[in-house]
Design a protein around this motif. Sequence first.
Motif, PDB file in Angstrom:
ATOM      1  N   ALA A 235       0.807  -1.216   0.000  1.00 21.89           N
ATOM      2  CA  ALA A 235       0.000   0.000   0.000  1.00 21.89           C
ATOM      3  C   ALA A 235       0.841   1.267   0.000  1.00 21.89           C
ATOM      4  CB  ALA A 235      -0.941   0.001   1.201  1.00 21.89           C
ATOM      5  N   ASN A 236       2.072   1.194   0.505  1.00 23.01           N
ATOM      6  CA  ASN A 236       2.903   2.401   0.606  1.00 23.01           C
ATOM      7  C   ASN A 236       4.000   2.464  -0.447  1.00 23.01           C
ATOM      8  OD1 ASN A 236       4.374   0.261   1.579  1.00 23.01           O
ATOM      9  ND2 ASN A 236       5.305   1.403   3.268  1.00 23.01           N
ATOM     10  N   ALA A 237       3.857   1.681  -1.521  1.00 21.15           N
ATOM     11  CA  ALA A 237       4.936   1.570  -2.503  1.00 21.15           C
ATOM     12  C   ALA A 237       4.900   2.692  -3.529  1.00 21.15           C
ATOM     13  CB  ALA A 237       4.856   0.222  -3.218  1.00 21.15           C
ATOM     14  N   HIS A 238       6.030   2.875  -4.194  1.00 21.71           N
ATOM     15  CA  HIS A 238       6.116   3.703  -5.396  1.00 21.71           C
ATOM     16  C   HIS A 238       6.215   2.732  -6.571  1.00 21.71           C
ATOM     17  CE1 HIS A 238       8.644   6.687  -8.021  1.00 21.71           C
ATOM     18  NE2 HIS A 238       7.373   6.645  -8.396  1.00 21.71           N
ATOM     19  N   VAL A 239       5.238   2.760  -7.458  1.00 25.78           N
ATOM     20  CA  VAL A 239       5.184   1.819  -8.575  1.00 25.78           C
ATOM     21  C   VAL A 239       5.791   2.458  -9.815  1.00 25.78           C
ATOM     22  CG1 VAL A 239       3.653   0.513 -10.099  1.00 25.78           C
ATOM     23  CG2 VAL A 239       3.144   0.659  -7.654  1.00 25.78           C
ATOM     24  N   ILE A 240       6.715   1.744 -10.443  1.00 27.52           N
ATOM     25  CA  ILE A 240       7.314   2.145 -11.713  1.00 27.52           C
ATOM     26  C   ILE A 240       6.822   1.147 -12.759  1.00 27.52           C
ATOM     27  CG2 ILE A 240       9.448   2.632 -12.959  1.00 27.52           C
ATOM     28  CD1 ILE A 240       9.146   4.392 -10.520  1.00 27.52           C
ATOM     29  N   ALA A 241       6.129   1.625 -13.780  1.00 25.02           N
ATOM     30  CA  ALA A 241       5.479   0.722 -14.737  1.00 25.02           C
ATOM     31  C   ALA A 241       5.576   1.281 -16.141  1.00 25.02           C
ATOM     32  CB  ALA A 241       4.008   0.542 -14.351  1.00 25.02           C
ATOM     33  N   PRO A 242       5.418   0.430 -17.143  1.00 21.96           N
ATOM     34  CA  PRO A 242       5.398   0.939 -18.511  1.00 21.96           C
ATOM     35  C   PRO A 242       4.226   1.886 -18.732  1.00 21.96           C
ATOM     36  CG  PRO A 242       5.159  -1.462 -18.482  1.00 21.96           C
ATOM     37  CD  PRO A 242       5.187  -1.014 -17.082  1.00 21.96           C
ATOM     38  N   TRP A 243       4.431   2.853 -19.591  1.00 21.62           N
ATOM     39  CA  TRP A 243       3.348   3.761 -19.978  1.00 21.62           C
ATOM     40  C   TRP A 243       2.256   2.949 -20.656  1.00 21.62           C
ATOM     41  CZ3 TRP A 243       2.989   7.270 -24.773  1.00 21.62           C
ATOM     42  CH2 TRP A 243       2.030   8.276 -24.576  1.00 21.62           C
ATOM     43  N   ARG A 244       1.019   3.274 -20.370  1.00 25.88           N
ATOM     44  CA  ARG A 244      -0.095   2.467 -20.896  1.00 25.88           C
ATOM     45  C   ARG A 244      -0.343   2.682 -22.379  1.00 25.88           C
ATOM     46  NH1 ARG A 244      -5.315   5.167 -20.234  1.00 25.88           N
ATOM     47  NH2 ARG A 244      -5.009   7.305 -19.542  1.00 25.88           N
ATOM     48  N   PHE A 245       0.472   3.524 -23.041  1.00 25.39           N
ATOM     49  CA  PHE A 245       0.374   3.707 -24.496  1.00 25.39           C
ATOM     50  C   PHE A 245       1.729   3.428 -25.169  1.00 25.39           C
ATOM     51  CE2 PHE A 245      -2.753   6.766 -22.704  1.00 25.39           C
ATOM     52  CZ  PHE A 245      -3.908   6.187 -23.203  1.00 25.39           C
ATOM     53  N   ASP A 246       2.511   2.512 -24.616  1.00 29.78           N
ATOM     54  CA  ASP A 246       3.901   2.335 -25.047  1.00 29.78           C
ATOM     55  C   ASP A 246       4.080   1.459 -26.285  1.00 29.78           C
ATOM     56  OD1 ASP A 246       6.624   3.013 -24.687  1.00 29.78           O
ATOM     57  OD2 ASP A 246       7.017   1.091 -23.710  1.00 29.78           O
ATOM     58  N   PHE A 247       3.066   1.358 -27.113  1.00 34.15           N
ATOM     59  CA  PHE A 247       3.197   0.736 -28.449  1.00 34.15           C
ATOM     60  C   PHE A 247       3.611  -0.738 -28.412  1.00 34.15           C
ATOM     61  CE2 PHE A 247       3.527   5.258 -29.219  1.00 34.15           C
ATOM     62  CZ  PHE A 247       2.810   5.453 -30.383  1.00 34.15           C
ATOM     63  N   HIS A 248       3.267  -1.421 -27.353  1.00 32.27           N
ATOM     64  CA  HIS A 248       3.430  -2.873 -27.297  1.00 32.27           C
ATOM     65  C   HIS A 248       2.295  -3.396 -26.424  1.00 32.27           C
ATOM     66  CE1 HIS A 248       4.798  -6.893 -26.391  1.00 32.27           C
ATOM     67  NE2 HIS A 248       5.843  -6.767 -27.172  1.00 32.27           N
ATOM     68  N   PRO A 249       1.514  -4.363 -26.902  1.00 30.13           N
ATOM     69  CA  PRO A 249       0.345  -4.817 -26.140  1.00 30.13           C
ATOM     70  C   PRO A 249       0.664  -5.237 -24.707  1.00 30.13           C
ATOM     71  CG  PRO A 249       0.272  -5.711 -28.362  1.00 30.13           C
ATOM     72  CD  PRO A 249       1.607  -5.040 -28.211  1.00 30.13           C
ATOM     73  N   ASP A 250       1.773  -5.941 -24.507  1.00 27.19           N
ATOM     74  CA  ASP A 250       2.116  -6.370 -23.145  1.00 27.19           C
ATOM     75  C   ASP A 250       2.446  -5.178 -22.253  1.00 27.19           C
ATOM     76  OD1 ASP A 250       1.729  -8.968 -23.928  1.00 27.19           O
ATOM     77  OD2 ASP A 250       3.854  -9.525 -23.923  1.00 27.19           O
ATOM     78  N   HIS A 251       3.164  -4.197 -22.794  1.00 24.69           N
ATOM     79  CA  HIS A 251       3.473  -2.987 -22.029  1.00 24.69           C
ATOM     80  C   HIS A 251       2.188  -2.256 -21.656  1.00 24.69           C
ATOM     81  CE1 HIS A 251       7.982  -2.358 -23.022  1.00 24.69           C
ATOM     82  NE2 HIS A 251       7.660  -3.633 -23.234  1.00 24.69           N
ATOM     83  N   GLU A 252       1.281  -2.178 -22.601  1.00 20.60           N
ATOM     84  CA  GLU A 252       0.051  -1.424 -22.377  1.00 20.60           C
ATOM     85  C   GLU A 252      -0.836  -2.106 -21.334  1.00 20.60           C
ATOM     86  OE1 GLU A 252      -1.325  -1.076 -26.374  1.00 20.60           O
ATOM     87  OE2 GLU A 252       0.232   0.383 -26.908  1.00 20.60           O
ATOM     88  N   VAL A 253      -0.896  -3.429 -21.361  1.00 16.27           N
ATOM     89  CA  VAL A 253      -1.653  -4.154 -20.335  1.00 16.27           C
ATOM     90  C   VAL A 253      -1.065  -3.882 -18.955  1.00 16.27           C
ATOM     91  CG1 VAL A 253      -2.133  -6.453 -19.410  1.00 16.27           C
ATOM     92  CG2 VAL A 253      -2.550  -5.977 -21.822  1.00 16.27           C
ATOM     93  N   CYS A 254       0.259  -3.979 -18.844  1.00 12.60           N
ATOM     94  CA  CYS A 254       0.909  -3.733 -17.554  1.00 12.60           C
ATOM     95  C   CYS A 254       0.699  -2.292 -17.099  1.00 12.60           C
ATOM     96  CB  CYS A 254       2.404  -4.040 -17.646  1.00 12.60           C
ATOM     97  SG  CYS A 254       2.781  -5.802 -17.807  1.00 12.60           S
ATOM     98  N   GLY A 255       0.739  -1.362 -18.034  1.00 10.01           N
ATOM     99  CA  GLY A 255       0.512   0.034 -17.692  1.00 10.01           C
ATOM    100  C   GLY A 255      -0.897   0.285 -17.188  1.00 10.01           C
ATOM    101  N   ARG A 256      -1.873  -0.310 -17.858  1.00  6.44           N
ATOM    102  CA  ARG A 256      -3.264  -0.137 -17.417  1.00  6.44           C
ATOM    103  C   ARG A 256      -3.492  -0.784 -16.052  1.00  6.44           C
ATOM    104  NH1 ARG A 256      -4.356  -1.184 -23.044  1.00  6.44           N
ATOM    105  NH2 ARG A 256      -4.811  -3.386 -22.598  1.00  6.44           N
ATOM    106  N   ALA A 257      -2.922  -1.970 -15.873  1.00  6.45           N
ATOM    107  CA  ALA A 257      -3.078  -2.655 -14.586  1.00  6.45           C
ATOM    108  C   ALA A 257      -2.438  -1.841 -13.465  1.00  6.45           C
ATOM    109  CB  ALA A 257      -2.455  -4.043 -14.653  1.00  6.45           C
ATOM    110  N   ALA A 258      -1.262  -1.283 -13.728  1.00  6.94           N
ATOM    111  CA  ALA A 258      -0.585  -0.473 -12.718  1.00  6.94           C
ATOM    112  C   ALA A 258      -1.380   0.779 -12.390  1.00  6.94           C
ATOM    113  CB  ALA A 258       0.814  -0.106 -13.202  1.00  6.94           C
ATOM    114  N   ASP A 259      -1.964   1.406 -13.399  1.00  6.94           N
ATOM    115  CA  ASP A 259      -2.792   2.589 -13.165  1.00  6.94           C
ATOM    116  C   ASP A 259      -3.996   2.245 -12.273  1.00  6.94           C
ATOM    117  OD1 ASP A 259      -1.167   4.242 -14.618  1.00  6.94           O
ATOM    118  OD2 ASP A 259      -2.445   4.307 -16.401  1.00  6.94           O
TER     119      ASP A 259
END
Length: 229
Positions: free
Chosen positions: A123-147
């Motif tokens: 709950a107190n973490a700083h999350v670093i994740a791919p941008w949800r529009f990073d032009f790769h489906p896997d990156h975008e899924v991870c970005g949306r999930a992180a958001d």
Amino acid sequence: MITPVVQEAEWMPLLSDLPRWQPPEKRTVVISPHPDDETLSSGGLIARLRSKGTDVTVIAVTDGENAYEDGPRLGEIREIEQTNALAKLGVDPQHVIRFRFPDSGLKGCERRVAEVLESVVPANAHVIAPWRFDFHPDHEVCGRAADAIARDKEVQITSYFFWTWHRGDRKTIDGHQLVSLPLTPDEIRAKQDALRCHQSQLQRAGGFPILPDYLLGPARRSFEVFLPA
């Protein structure tokens, strides 16, 4: 074979005057869709946090086993490469969580990816994740999930980029408040040492590697670019 829409030399003037970013020195969770994404996009950040004693956990969402169609045992190879690379950045194997979702198949299990991520992000973490529009489906899924996790848990989130630098153009980043993390010589050295661990992506007998030298310009910058929420 990928031909960048914008060459690295054209990006540099657009990125050279970005505001400087001071990352928070708090427990950090880095989400990596494939082994090497964390090094390519935030290796310098990871090295800095670890040099200050900050806890960094890397979540390896896939093993990158489908990078090549003819890659037997590629997932095992890339797991070893990622472990060795993270050691160069100061992250021990016990701080790597492996989900083993299918490489290039995250769109088919996006809800499950989000559920598992939410179960391991403090709950107190700083999350670093791919941008949800990073032009790769896997990156975008991870970005949306992180958001989604950031909203649900009210945790701080910062996005990173990689394929944006090759498949996007200036309009892609217009209107976004990007920031720059200038890297020290030691951080640059650690990042490049880590990058060299990913030999399966840098070289390929009888074919083009995923990461030929001409795509590595963004990973060789003296700074890293992020998008804080």
